[in-house]
Design a protein around this motif. Structure first.
Motif, mmCIF file in Angstrom:
data_model
loop_
_atom_site.group_PDB
_atom_site.id
_atom_site.type_symbol
_atom_site.label_atom_id
_atom_site.label_comp_id
_atom_site.label_asym_id
_atom_site.label_seq_id
_atom_site.Cartn_x
_atom_site.Cartn_y
_atom_site.Cartn_z
ATOM 1 N N LEU A 331 39.601 40.384 47.253
ATOM 2 C CA LEU A 331 39.672 39.601 46.025
ATOM 3 C C LEU A 331 38.822 38.346 46.141
ATOM 4 O O LEU A 331 38.768 37.720 47.183
ATOM 5 C CB LEU A 331 41.121 39.269 45.672
ATOM 6 C CG LEU A 331 41.917 38.295 46.540
ATOM 7 C CD1 LEU A 331 41.704 36.851 46.115
ATOM 8 C CD2 LEU A 331 43.388 38.631 46.461
ATOM 9 N N SER A 332 38.121 38.013 45.105
ATOM 10 C CA SER A 332 37.227 36.852 44.944
ATOM 11 C C SER A 332 36.014 36.881 45.865
ATOM 12 O O SER A 332 35.214 35.951 45.848
ATOM 13 C CB SER A 332 37.985 35.527 45.130
ATOM 14 O OG SER A 332 38.250 35.264 46.502
ATOM 15 N N ALA A 333 35.847 37.927 46.684
ATOM 16 C CA ALA A 333 34.743 37.981 47.642
ATOM 17 C C ALA A 333 33.406 38.037 46.918
ATOM 18 O O ALA A 333 33.269 38.680 45.865
ATOM 19 C CB ALA A 333 34.897 39.189 48.558
ATOM 20 N N ILE A 334 32.408 37.369 47.503
ATOM 21 C CA ILE A 334 31.091 37.236 46.877
ATOM 22 C C ILE A 334 30.033 37.969 47.695
ATOM 23 O O ILE A 334 29.855 37.699 48.879
ATOM 24 C CB ILE A 334 30.710 35.754 46.723
ATOM 25 C CG1 ILE A 334 31.670 35.064 45.752
ATOM 26 C CG2 ILE A 334 29.265 35.611 46.245
ATOM 27 C CD1 ILE A 334 31.491 33.569 45.677
ATOM 28 N N SER A 335 29.342 38.877 47.043
ATOM 29 C CA SER A 335 28.244 39.616 47.652
ATOM 30 C C SER A 335 26.917 39.047 47.179
ATOM 31 O O SER A 335 26.831 38.442 46.100
ATOM 32 C CB SER A 335 28.321 41.101 47.292
ATOM 33 O OG SER A 335 29.528 41.682 47.745
ATOM 34 N N ASN A 344 34.028 39.461 43.141
ATOM 35 C CA ASN A 344 35.169 40.295 42.800
ATOM 36 C C ASN A 344 36.218 39.527 42.012
ATOM 37 O O ASN A 344 36.263 38.291 42.027
ATOM 38 C CB ASN A 344 35.829 40.831 44.075
ATOM 39 C CG ASN A 344 35.085 42.020 44.662
ATOM 40 O OD1 ASN A 344 34.188 42.568 44.047
ATOM 41 N ND2 ASN A 344 35.468 42.416 45.862
ATOM 42 N N ASP A 345 37.076 40.273 41.348
ATOM 43 C CA ASP A 345 38.216 39.710 40.626
ATOM 44 C C ASP A 345 38.989 38.776 41.559
ATOM 45 O O ASP A 345 39.363 39.160 42.673
ATOM 46 C CB ASP A 345 39.126 40.854 40.163
ATOM 47 C CG ASP A 345 40.144 40.416 39.133
ATOM 48 O OD1 ASP A 345 40.765 39.351 39.328
ATOM 49 O OD2 ASP A 345 40.341 41.143 38.148
ATOM 50 N N PRO A 346 39.247 37.520 41.137
ATOM 51 C CA PRO A 346 39.916 36.565 42.016
ATOM 52 C C PRO A 346 41.428 36.706 42.049
ATOM 53 O O PRO A 346 42.101 35.992 42.820
ATOM 54 C CB PRO A 346 39.517 35.214 41.412
ATOM 55 C CG PRO A 346 39.359 35.495 39.957
ATOM 56 C CD PRO A 346 38.797 36.891 39.876
ATOM 57 N N HIS A 347 41.991 37.586 41.249
ATOM 58 C CA HIS A 347 43.443 37.736 41.157
ATOM 59 C C HIS A 347 43.879 39.028 41.850
ATOM 60 O O HIS A 347 43.279 40.091 41.629
ATOM 61 C CB HIS A 347 43.889 37.743 39.704
ATOM 62 C CG HIS A 347 43.407 36.549 38.932
ATOM 63 N ND1 HIS A 347 43.846 35.272 39.185
ATOM 64 C CD2 HIS A 347 42.486 36.449 37.933
ATOM 65 C CE1 HIS A 347 43.245 34.427 38.371
ATOM 66 N NE2 HIS A 347 42.406 35.104 37.600
ATOM 67 N N LEU A 348 44.925 38.945 42.651
ATOM 68 C CA LEU A 348 45.365 40.095 43.441
ATOM 69 C C LEU A 348 45.700 41.307 42.575
ATOM 70 O O LEU A 348 45.206 42.413 42.856
ATOM 71 C CB LEU A 348 46.555 39.700 44.317
ATOM 72 C CG LEU A 348 47.115 40.790 45.242
ATOM 73 C CD1 LEU A 348 46.030 41.316 46.172
ATOM 74 C CD2 LEU A 348 48.299 40.245 46.051
ATOM 75 N N ARG A 352 43.347 44.781 42.744
ATOM 76 C CA ARG A 352 43.909 46.087 43.128
ATOM 77 C C ARG A 352 43.762 47.089 41.995
ATOM 78 O O ARG A 352 43.422 48.264 42.224
ATOM 79 C CB ARG A 352 45.370 45.919 43.513
ATOM 80 C CG ARG A 352 45.602 45.269 44.872
ATOM 81 C CD ARG A 352 47.086 45.233 45.206
ATOM 82 N NE ARG A 352 47.687 46.545 45.026
ATOM 83 C CZ ARG A 352 48.992 46.775 44.868
ATOM 84 N NH1 ARG A 352 49.834 45.748 44.835
ATOM 85 N NH2 ARG A 352 49.465 47.991 44.735
ATOM 86 N N ARG A 353 44.014 46.654 40.765
ATOM 87 C CA ARG A 353 43.952 47.565 39.627
ATOM 88 C C ARG A 353 42.540 48.134 39.473
ATOM 89 O O ARG A 353 42.367 49.344 39.228
ATOM 90 C CB ARG A 353 44.377 46.826 38.356
ATOM 91 C CG ARG A 353 44.432 47.706 37.116
ATOM 92 C CD ARG A 353 45.077 46.978 35.944
ATOM 93 N NE ARG A 353 44.374 45.743 35.599
ATOM 94 C CZ ARG A 353 44.832 44.523 35.832
ATOM 95 N NH1 ARG A 353 46.011 44.355 36.430
ATOM 96 N NH2 ARG A 353 44.137 43.465 35.461
ATOM 97 N N ARG A 354 41.526 47.301 39.622
ATOM 98 C CA ARG A 354 40.152 47.770 39.480
ATOM 99 C C ARG A 354 39.788 48.772 40.569
ATOM 100 O O ARG A 354 39.193 49.821 40.305
ATOM 101 C CB ARG A 354 39.187 46.574 39.504
ATOM 102 C CG ARG A 354 39.292 45.679 38.287
ATOM 103 C CD ARG A 354 38.483 44.404 38.455
ATOM 104 N NE ARG A 354 38.716 43.462 37.373
ATOM 105 C CZ ARG A 354 38.079 43.447 36.224
ATOM 106 N NH1 ARG A 354 37.128 44.353 35.999
ATOM 107 N NH2 ARG A 354 38.355 42.560 35.295
ATOM 108 N N THR A 363 33.702 40.982 38.645
ATOM 109 C CA THR A 363 34.032 40.418 37.329
ATOM 110 C C THR A 363 32.992 39.404 36.844
ATOM 111 O O THR A 363 32.993 39.032 35.672
ATOM 112 C CB THR A 363 35.403 39.724 37.339
ATOM 113 O OG1 THR A 363 35.420 38.714 38.356
ATOM 114 C CG2 THR A 363 36.508 40.739 37.594
ATOM 115 N N ARG A 364 32.127 38.926 37.735
ATOM 116 C CA ARG A 364 31.051 38.037 37.306
ATOM 117 C C ARG A 364 29.975 37.985 38.380
ATOM 118 O O ARG A 364 30.197 38.384 39.520
ATOM 119 C CB ARG A 364 31.559 36.628 37.010
ATOM 120 C CG ARG A 364 32.105 35.872 38.207
ATOM 121 C CD ARG A 364 32.421 34.440 37.824
ATOM 122 N NE ARG A 364 33.096 33.729 38.904
ATOM 123 C CZ ARG A 364 33.400 32.433 38.872
ATOM 124 N NH1 ARG A 364 33.062 31.710 37.812
ATOM 125 N NH2 ARG A 364 34.020 31.856 39.871
#
Length: 467
Positions: A331-335, A344-348, A352-354, A363-364
């Motif tokens: 979660l929230s990891a940046i590539s 990535n989505d910053p919310h747990l 997981r849902r994605r 997500t951005r």
């Protein structure tokens, strides 16, 4: 306090203490767009996969769990005392690893692995083994690949250390922040100096090739005398590297920071004095000052790369490795792949849902334009080497440095007038005085800070203060 005897003066604070990016990336995160989604990231992974000479990979895994939230924390963390919270997250991580590896095809050569948090050692030793095994099954680690991990001395056991070493982790970074009892109470992180020193010695005994200590200046209850004592104690341990971060008070972004006793925070002038004194103390102890906030022993490869102007910087920090693409999980990891950033989505639950639905969790992000790439190289050169070679930028990007940055000349002249840098046809050299406000110098080259660019995004980005 020695502020008045230094170039760092009240006038410097008054003129340059304003909000600005930290430049862990360029463009900085507020300039990223939600229109950059999982499909855009997948396109970048596919481009890496078919490249005739794909860049090697740096792998980052975000392990966000902590037992308690520290008031100063600016990281994306999940607070829990329940160990079983790891299990569904670990399942999602393993699925994401497989999904990304499938999209990369055979272009999976990794030369760097970093576990960040949160608290990676919230995981049990067996869970860490399982996770590393999955990474090794999906990626080809080159011989001598660097493996590093962030740890909290309060929760990391001897079994954790032995397991990490057996898994090939050779670099360890331990959070300390401050050794003063009153400061620790004020920030909600009580970590006795004796416990921290014992843990440091345990890391040495375990055989880690490099130990980094994280410190923070600008915390409540910090005084020049108390922080000098922390600096002296940590310096006596002789860590291989030291990170000296500025506390960023941003309760509008991190609501838990509203509990910080703001009346006990040092003034901007005192905070700058803490920084100046710490830099000089570490230099007297024989460390090389690197960039804005890092120090390394002269024999450390960071110091060598800094001297040779080959140091690089990505979301995992300073690195001596050749240019890599960064692939991040969790979660929230940046590539950072193929001239694009993807977060990535910053919310747990959302993360997981994605992943469980079979899509990547992006997500951005942002695709870097040619102008972004040129300006990023200038800003990263300032941060890594305190200078910019006009000839190197011209050779790489086929531009005239003077012509391309003609609009920046007036701002550079003002910085020269304040003694912060020198500029010539050969490029830019930051002075020692300029290093105190290095973020401000980088801001001159940031096209995304222009009012028109901010209005186009529909909102004013909010940053921490530069001092």
């Amino acid at each position: 306090m020695k502020v008045d005897s230094h170039a760092a003066s009240q006038a410097l604070v008054a003129k340059y203490d304003r909000p600005g990016p930290r430049y862990t990336s360029y463009p900085a995160v507020p300039a990223w767009q939600e229109t950059f989604d999982h499909k855009a990231y997948e396109t970048r992974l596919n481009a890496h996969a078919v490249s005739p000479a794909p860049a090697p990979l740096s792998l980052y895994v975000h392990l966000p769990f902590c037992r308690k939230r520290c008031l100063y924390c600016g990281c994306n963390v999940v607070i829990s005392n329940k160990q079983d919270i790891v299990l569904p997250y670990l399942d999602a991580l393993l699925q994401e690893i497989r999904m990304v590896a499938d999209r990369l095809g055979t272009a999976r050569h990794a030369m760097q692995l970093h576990f960040g948090g949160g608290t990676p050692t919230f995981l049990t030793p067996a869970q860490l083994q399982h996770l590393v095994g999955a990474l090794e099954a999906s990626f080809d680690f080159v011989a001598g690949a660097e493996r590093s991990v962030e740890v909290d001395p309060r929760v990391t056991t001897a079994e954790h250390l032995a397991t990490l070493r057996a898994l090939g982790f050779d670099r360890i970074s331990m959070g300390v922040q401050d050794l003063d009892d009153e400061v620790q109470v004020a920030i909600g992180r009580v970590q006795p100096a004796e416990q921290t020193q014992r843990f440091f010695e345990d890391c040495r005994a375990a055989g880690f090739a490099s130990i980094n200590v994280d410190l923070i200046y600008g915390l409540p209850q910090q005084t020049p005398a108390s922080f000098d004592a922390t600096i002296a104690t940590v310096g006596a341990w002789q860590p291989d590297r030291i990170a000296l971060f500025s506390y960023a008070h941003v309760p509008h972004m991190r609501p838990h920071q509203a509990k910080m006793p703001v009346g006990l925070l040092p003034s901007a002038r005192t905070k700058l004095g803490l920084y100046v004194n710490a830099v000089e103390a570490f230099e007297r102890a024989g460390y090389t000052w690197i960039g804005l906030d890092h120090f390394a022993k002269p024999t450390d490869e960071l110091a060598t790369a800094h001297a040779q102007h080959t140091l690089r910087r990505n979301f995992m920090g300073f690195t001596t490795k050749p240019e890599t693409d960064v692939v991040a999980f969790g979660l929230s990891a940046i590539s950072e792949v193929n001239h694009a950033y993807a977060q990535n989505d910053p919310h747990l639950p959302g993360y997981r849902r994605r992943i469980e639905s079979g899509t990547l969790a992006t997500t951005r992000g942002v695709e870097l334009t040619r102008d972004d790439q040129i300006r990023r190289d200038v800003i990263m050169s300032l941060l890594c080497t305190n200078q910019v070679s006009a000839e190197a930028i011209e050779r790489k990007h086929h531009i005239s440095f003077a012509e391309y940055f003609a609009a920046e000349h007036q701002a550079l002249d003002a910085l020269m007038g304040d003694g912060l840098l020198t500029a010539s046809a050969a490029g830019i050299q930051v002075t020692r005085k300029g290093r105190w406000v290095l973020r401000n110098i980088c801001m001159v080259f940031d096209a995304h800070l222009a009012p028109t660019a901010q209005r186009a995004r529909g909102a004013q980005p909010q940053y921490s203060r530069t001092i």
